[in-house]
Scaffold this motif. Sequence first.
Motif, mmCIF file in Angstrom:
data_model
loop_
_atom_site.group_PDB
_atom_site.id
_atom_site.type_symbol
_atom_site.label_atom_id
_atom_site.label_comp_id
_atom_site.label_asym_id
_atom_site.label_seq_id
_atom_site.Cartn_x
_atom_site.Cartn_y
_atom_site.Cartn_z
ATOM 1 N N THR A 99 0.792 -1.025 0.025
ATOM 2 C CA THR A 99 -0.137 0.005 0.082
ATOM 3 C C THR A 99 0.935 1.305 0.021
ATOM 4 O O THR A 99 0.367 2.444 0.040
ATOM 5 N N GLY A 100 1.954 1.032 -0.196
ATOM 6 C CA GLY A 100 3.105 2.103 -0.155
ATOM 7 C C GLY A 100 3.552 2.557 -1.580
ATOM 8 O O GLY A 100 4.670 3.357 -1.439
ATOM 9 N N ILE A 101 3.131 2.141 -2.395
ATOM 10 C CA ILE A 101 3.547 2.057 -3.668
ATOM 11 C C ILE A 101 3.482 3.769 -4.363
ATOM 12 O O ILE A 101 2.522 4.437 -4.228
ATOM 13 N N SER A 102 4.581 4.151 -4.721
ATOM 14 C CA SER A 102 4.728 5.358 -5.597
ATOM 15 C C SER A 102 4.787 5.444 -7.077
ATOM 16 O O SER A 102 4.321 6.098 -7.606
ATOM 17 N N ASN A 103 5.354 4.183 -7.328
ATOM 18 C CA ASN A 103 5.438 4.068 -8.992
ATOM 19 C C ASN A 103 4.849 2.920 -9.275
ATOM 20 O O ASN A 103 5.370 1.820 -8.713
ATOM 21 N N LEU A 104 3.651 2.522 -9.951
ATOM 22 C CA LEU A 104 3.202 1.519 -10.291
ATOM 23 C C LEU A 104 3.050 1.245 -11.843
ATOM 24 O O LEU A 104 2.505 2.206 -12.690
#
Length: 274
Positions: A99-104
Amino acid sequence: MQGFRLQDLPVELERTIFEIAARLDLKTAMNLSLVCRQLKEWIQPLIYEMVTLGTGDTALFLRTMEMLPADFFARSVKRLCLTVSVDPNDAQRILRICTGISNLACWVDFIGRFALTRSTPFRELLHPLPLRRLSIEAAHFQTLSFPECAWIHSLTYLDLVFWKEDSLLIRELRFLPGLTHVALLLQHSSIETSALAYILSILPSLQILCLVTDEDDLERYEQGTRLVDPRVVCLPHPESVLDWEAPYRGRPDMWSQAEEIIEQRQLAANRMEE
């Protein structure tokens, strides 16, 4: 002369050296994490800082998720690439934990698996993420509920992947005023210059609109867009996964190429004004 020992360095500098080595090569990172407990604490989060999953490694990652605390992945995984071969159900499990993704990069075909409704699973999983960069298939992007997205102001890079020849008139882009870089990865035979003009007009911060097409169509795209806007750049399709990982590895990618082209244009324009 007394020999130099790495452990004589300040701890902060020693850690930085190991982290740089780990980020440059995954195998090196794995080996370092096995040396001692201290290195494992430093390096293990970096091993999962960027995760790319396909057919062969998704099952292994899911097993690893069961072995480590869920908050480890929420804290550690910042860049996630789910390729088209990842099963939608597996993708949901991963997105619920990371849940801490900045680049997906999410190239999973959820629409092909689930009925498209307001409760289609991937929508509620993408909405709360703290995204700054997103790569997603265009039809999936258009189904998102943008007022519910936590990233409507933080997202600056967007790659829209077209699996078929759909319209380039993506009106949902108007909800993302912070976009500076937009790429359209195309399968199109014709160039919708009016749609490109619309995209350029509704994004006040846009610096580059990159059209990515087959090598055989590149010259035709360049000629067809030459007079649209100097921010439009045409590039051939890169190797998707390698290109996605390149910035993390300190290597050039699609965006660094596009920025170099824009810079060259600006320099040429400045010389003409002199």
